[in-house]
Design an enzyme around this catalytic site. Structure first.
Site, short mmCIF file in Angstrom:
data_model
loop_
_atom_site.label_atom_id
_atom_site.label_comp_id
_atom_site.label_asym_id
_atom_site.label_seq_id
_atom_site.Cartn_x
_atom_site.Cartn_y
_atom_site.Cartn_z
N CYS A 12 42.83 59.76 -21.21
CA CYS A 12 41.43 59.73 -20.84
C CYS A 12 41.27 59.37 -19.05
O CYS A 12 40.35 59.66 -18.80
CB CYS A 12 40.77 58.74 -21.54
SG CYS A 12 41.23 57.02 -21.21
N CYS A 32 59.54 54.12 -24.49
CA CYS A 32 59.62 54.96 -23.20
C CYS A 32 58.32 54.55 -22.09
O CYS A 32 58.12 55.15 -21.18
CB CYS A 32 59.24 56.56 -23.68
SG CYS A 32 57.62 56.80 -24.39
N CYS A 40 42.34 55.06 -26.86
CA CYS A 40 43.06 56.33 -27.02
C CYS A 40 44.25 56.04 -28.21
O CYS A 40 44.32 57.03 -28.97
CB CYS A 40 43.65 56.77 -25.89
SG CYS A 40 42.59 57.48 -24.65
N GLU A 269 32.74 108.58 -6.79
CA GLU A 269 33.11 108.36 -8.03
C GLU A 269 32.11 108.56 -8.82
O GLU A 269 31.12 108.04 -9.25
CB GLU A 269 33.18 106.76 -7.90
CG GLU A 269 34.25 106.23 -6.81
CD GLU A 269 34.40 104.55 -6.54
OE1 GLU A 269 35.39 104.21 -6.19
OE2 GLU A 269 33.20 104.32 -6.87
N ASP A 298 28.20 98.46 -5.63
CA ASP A 298 28.00 98.05 -4.10
C ASP A 298 27.25 98.91 -3.16
O ASP A 298 27.53 98.51 -1.99
CB ASP A 298 29.73 97.58 -3.90
CG ASP A 298 29.58 96.44 -2.80
OD1 ASP A 298 28.85 95.44 -2.99
OD2 ASP A 298 30.61 96.55 -1.92
N LYS A 439 33.76 94.02 1.37
CA LYS A 439 34.07 95.00 0.70
C LYS A 439 34.08 94.71 -0.96
O LYS A 439 33.51 93.86 -1.40
CB LYS A 439 35.16 95.92 1.08
CG LYS A 439 35.04 96.40 2.47
CD LYS A 439 35.95 97.16 3.17
CE LYS A 439 35.62 97.57 4.69
NZ LYS A 439 36.99 98.34 5.01
N LYS A 440 35.29 95.31 -1.49
CA LYS A 440 35.52 94.96 -2.90
C LYS A 440 35.71 93.55 -3.32
O LYS A 440 35.20 93.17 -4.27
CB LYS A 440 36.68 95.86 -3.33
CG LYS A 440 36.99 95.70 -4.90
CD LYS A 440 38.29 96.48 -5.21
CE LYS A 440 38.44 96.34 -6.87
NZ LYS A 440 39.73 96.90 -7.40
N ASP A 464 38.94 99.10 -12.47
CA ASP A 464 38.43 99.97 -11.47
C ASP A 464 37.23 100.88 -12.26
O ASP A 464 37.28 101.25 -13.37
CB ASP A 464 39.14 100.95 -10.69
CG ASP A 464 40.09 100.05 -9.72
OD1 ASP A 464 39.18 98.94 -9.24
OD2 ASP A 464 41.23 100.44 -9.20
N ASP A 676 44.08 92.24 -3.86
CA ASP A 676 44.61 91.96 -5.14
C ASP A 676 46.10 91.28 -4.94
O ASP A 676 46.43 90.20 -5.61
CB ASP A 676 44.97 93.27 -5.93
CG ASP A 676 45.64 94.48 -4.97
OD1 ASP A 676 45.71 94.10 -3.76
OD2 ASP A 676 45.74 95.75 -5.51
#
Length: 977
Positions: A12, A32, A40, A269, A298, A439-440, A464, A676
């Site tokens: 937590c 350990c 908890c 396109e 765009d 742009k993209k 695309d 990318d």
């Protein structure tokens, strides 16, 4: 408040507290010392987990029966679930520490009623938490995937079957491959020892140039080869996914997915191509309520908007038809154009009749869309007008407001059978002069924010506009990795290979990129994952927000002065402070005015400071900020359906990203036209890994520019992006070394992606050398000894053997490998060369190069574009090299005929290198000639005649021979006689 020196609970995030006797820190597992607090521990035992989750030692149940009420159980969620480990600093905290501040005039000072409601909601929730029991609070905290996992463990022992499996390459294939790689490396060392220790004194300049080029080629080979050291394959089990998350009679538990489709210019396109992509998404084999499709326009074109209106109407018929008969692919243009037996596996008697009716409906739909395209060819002087008479807001594509239109969805139109359709949303972000829109990458980031406000699916699939779903189960393939708790903890994205339609059978210009997608990407999948290639990729939304994975590697010691991938490391004290700031107690915490909250303690103050950091990182939208904190997606509690569109318009305003981390640390990264590669690189630097998914049926298919000019311009754009990254602060040569999260072989792969354009310089020089040697009579290699001939032969054989073994484990064909090799030379001496110079001009001199979108439509005739040739300056260098080497060959043979038998031996080596260049440039020569049956014979005759005349004149003059050379004098006398 607990003492700050007590350990932090690993579940937590709270301080563990003291033991019941007050003598020391509470310890749940004495084996350990795994850090976990009493609350908890009690919850874990009540849920049946009676053993330590780290060492599996049984807990002492008596520990939970005393002193549980001594401490108020305050549970706090950790940021995106990945900050639960107390030794890891939150990546977001490191990110926001370097972001500039937000202007004070943008902050709401408390008069906003939404803010007051948020404050009251925050107080009420905090009071309920203090009054409620620990178990109830813990139930809120447990992530959804843990609930699913526990349910499966108790219900069905076979439910935890893996959803995917790694299939390593057989040792009989990979062991010889690795052995040959090592042997080739040794042979290269011996080869260069010979080349350097045996200079050619008579042509020292040519020899030195050739050795430098060969050393560069060897370095490039190492960068390309060693990331393929451990290739793997993967298989998925979609049936197991359905059995686990789609139980009969229960709501589907599959995760929601937001699809992004980006387009710019509808005249280059075509809307029909974009529409087919959208229709294939709307008909995907996935629960309807889990799918949303966002189309980014765009270019703010009214043609795109109107075509989407028609597409939404046609989808009402197309989607139920696809799902009823399980057709593939679900893009109508490509389905109806298949030259296969469409009756195969279709036993329904009504199929033929309905298919004919659907094809007729699609032809009518195409007529309507093509009519819109024809109408849009000429823009009216007053601009476009909508049906209600109002001007189209996007008449000026560089200066217009943001636009959003929801066509389909929960409250939209249903299909003809009355079933709900996936949501379809048109988005055009605001554009204003004076703003950098990126742009993209900027358009994709706008879609991230819009989708977060409207649907906020935990996963994003971007495509695309010309890449349609060829496999309707592609999303399920990705979910086999993303929804598997054993696999998905540190996975940021699933990358699918790109496959293409409409390419000629011989693939003259290597458009399919088979070697890259079937060889290089498989190799990267065995390291840290494939690179992001811009489309056909399913992202984990939290990874796009700059968060690190849950299994974040441990940071180096804070005392070190080196920098990690997110900036310089902080001292230990600051690191602890960042951990506290990173925690997020409530999603509805007040974030603007601290004075209106009474009696807040230090921890509450740290939460509010952290929230302000969120504003500086993500922007001034409280709804969007809350959505970023929802690890499993879903709409924020403060989201008001009545104001969601207004909020979505706000987050796509052109000034929203100013003074934020968008494009710098979060979202698609700016700074390169190949955003990318840069985006995936940043994720891998943060410690994420990616996965390569190759279904038997290709998941996506697209179109590629198949004629020579468009193909070279496409390659030029990619190479320019790599040069931009090389000259930026994100260059893999120096970025991200301190964090230790990017594996060495993965770094070599990224270095290869940004230095490969520079290979064009030695490649042009090396392709020029054969012609110079033939024209001057000199050579780059001295007289070969027997030992030297052995090294040359071994190097040649090792190159062939490496390629053969690569073909064996990858499955690519010899023709594909040869086409890839040919286009490596063609692109290297043309597009890559221009990219290097344009990149330096852009980054150092500020001279920007504008790229136009490559046309996606082809001629009606099959492979019509293949024979088109548009002359550009990019074609000059390879044409020059072809002419030089052809003339050199003719001159070399003429010279050998003139000198006699003893000249034929040295001629062989020179002609061999010249033919190497000509064979690699042969597809380029074919492209220049256009259609073979249209090549004028007179052109060939004149070319041969001119080359022959030039070579004879060259032999007669021979300017590279000294005027005092007696042999020349004697030769001239003999000719004169």
């Amino acid at each position: 408040m607990m003492q700050p020196e007590t350990p932090i609970c690993n579940t937590c995030g709270e301080h563990i507290g003291l033991a019941s006797d007050g003598t020391g820190v509470f310890v749940a597992c004495h084996e350990c010392n795994f850090p976990i607090c009493k609350s908890c521990l009690e919850y874990e035992i009540n849920e049946g987990h009676t053993a330590c989750i780290q060492c599996s030692t049984p807990y002492d149940v008596s520990l939970t029966k005393v002193g549980v009420a001594e401490k108020e159980p305050v549970t706090r969620n950790t940021m995106a679930g990945h900050l639960s480990n107390s030794q890891d600093a939150g990546l977001h905290a490191r990110t926001v520490s370097t972001v500039s501040t937000v202007d004070s005039d943008m902050i709401d000072e408390g008069g906003n009623p939404i803010w007051k409601n948020r404050v009251e909601s925050w107080k009420d929730k905090k009071n309920k938490k203090k009054k409620g029991g620990g178990k109830v609070a813990k139930e809120v905290q447990v992530p959804v995937d843990q609930h699913i996992e526990e349910k499966q463990q108790s219900a069905d022992p076979n439910a935890m079957q893996p959803l995917s499996q790694i299939v390593p390459i057989p040792k009989s294939q990979i062991a010889p491959y690795r052995t040959v790689i090592i042997l080739r490396l040794i042979i290269l060392g011996l080869f260069f020892h010979y080349r350097i220790t045996n200079p050619v004194e008579s042509s020292y300049g040519l020899w030195l140039t050739s050795v430098i080029c060969e050393i560069w080629f060897a370095i490039s080979w190492v960068l390309d080869q060693f990331p393929k050291w451990s290739p793997i394959n993967r298989i998925t089990f979609t049936d197991e996914l359905s059995a686990r998350y789609e139980r009969e009679g229960e709501p589907s538990e599959l995760a929601a997915v937001d699809f992004f489709v980006s387009t710019v210019d509808p005249l280059k396109e075509p809307p029909l191509i974009t529409a087919n992509t959208v229709l294939s998404i709307l008909a995907v084999d996935y629960p309807v309520d889990k799918v949303s499709c966002y189309v980014s326009d765009d270019g703010a074109a009214m043609l795109t908007f109107e075509s989407l209106v028609e597409t939404a109407e046609f989808a009402r018929k197309w989607v139920p038809f696809c799902k009823r008969f399980s057709i593939e692919p679900r893009a109508p243009e490509f389905y109806f154009s298949q030259k296969i037996d469409y009756l195969k596996d279709k036993v329904q008697p009504s199929f033929v009749k309905e298919r004919r009716a659907m094809k007729r409906d699609y032809e009518e739909y195409k007529v309507r869309v093509n009519a819109l395209v024809a109408k849009a060819q000429k823009t009216p002087e007053e601009g476009w007008t909508m049906q209600d008479g109002t001007p189209w807001p996007g008449n000026n594509p560089r200066d217009h407001p943001g636009m959003i239109q929801v066509f389909l969805g929960h409250s939209g139109a249903h299909d003809i059978e009355g079933n709900e359709l996936p949501r379809l949303v048109y988005v055009s972000r605001e554009k204003r002069p004076g703003y950098q829109h990126h742009k993209k990458a900027g358009a994709e980031n706008a879609l991230v924010r819009v989708s977060a406000v409207l649907t906020n699916a935990p996963y994003i699939l971007n495509l695309d506009c010309d890449h349609y779903l060829n496999n309707s189960k592609a999303v399920r393939e990705a979910m086999c990795f993303l929804m598997d708790p054993q696999v998905s903890r540190d996975v940021c994205y699933i990358q699918f290979p790109q496959r293409f339609d409409g390419i000629d059978r011989s693939d003259r210009y290597a458009n399919r990129n088979t070697v890259f997608f079937d060889v290089n990407m498989k190799g990267l999948d065995g390291i840290q994952g494939p690179v992001y290639v811009g489309t056909g990729c399913v992202f984990y939304r939290q990874a796009l927000y700059g968060y690190g994975p849950q299994s974040l590697p441990t940071l180096p010691s804070p005392s070190s002065s080196s920098s990690c991938c997110c900036g310089p490391k902080k001292p230990k004290k600051d690191l602890e402070e960042f951990k506290r700031d990173a925690r997020r107690d409530d999603l509805n915490a007040a974030i603007f005015n601290l004075k209106e909250i009474e009696s807040y303690d230090d921890y509450e103050r740290s939460l509010l400071i952290s929230q302000m950091s969120f504003e500086k990182t993500f922007g001034m939208s409280s709804v969007f900020i809350e959505s970023t904190l929802m690890e499993n997606g879903g709409l924020a509690e403060s989201a008001n359906p009545a104001t969601m569109i207004n909020e979505a318009i706000h987050v796509i305003s052109c000034g929203y990203e100013e003074k934020t981390a968008w494009g710098k640390e979060i979202g698609w990264i700016y700074g390169s036209v190949t955003e990318d590669i840069l985006t995936g690189f940043k994720m891998h630097c943060r410690g994420w890994r990616s996965i390569y998914c190759m279904p038997v049926r290709p998941a996506f298919k697209g179109s590629a520019p198949i004629n020579l000019s468009d193909r070279l311009h496409q390659v030029l754009r990619w190479a320019l992006g790599s040069v931009e990254i090389f000259l930026s602060r994100h260059c893999p040569l120096w970025y991200g070394w301190g964090g230790g999260r990017l594996k060495l072989l993965q770094r070599l792969a990224y270095i290869n992606t940004i230095v490969y354009p520079f290979t064009s310089l030695p490649l042009v020089a090396y392709c020029t050398l054969p012609a110079i040697c033939l024209l001057t009579g000199k050579f780059i290699i001295p007289t070969l000894s027997n030992l030297a001939a052995v090294w040359f032969l071994c190097l040649f054989l090792s190159i062939i053997t490496t390629s053969v073994l690569e073909i064996r484990w990858s499955g690519v064909s010899i023709e594909e490998l040869w086409r890839n090799e040919q286009f490596w030379v063609i692109g290297g001496v043309s597009a890559h060369l221009f990219a290097v110079f344009q990149g330096f001009l852009k980054m150092l001199a500020g001279v920007d190069t504008n790229f136009t979108v490559t046309a996606k439509a082809a001629d009606d005739q099959e492979f019509g574009e293949l024979y088109m040739i548009k002359w550009t300056t990019v074609l000059i260098p390879p044409t020059t090299l072809l002419v030089l080497n052809l003339v050199g060959v003719v001159a070399g043979f003429s010279d050998a005929l003139n000198k006699g038998y003893e000249a034929w031996g040295p001629l062989f080596g020179k002609v061999f290198f010249a033919f190497w260049v000509i064979l690699h440039l042969y597809p380029f020569l074919k492209g220049l000639m256009g259609r073979q049956n249209r090549t004028p014979t007179i052109v060939i005759l004149w070319s041969v005649l001119l080359a022959s005349v030039f070579s004879l004149v060259w032999v007669k003059i021979d300017p590279f021979v000294s005027k005092g050379d007696s042999s020349l004098t004697q030769g001239c006398i003999a000719i004169d006689c």
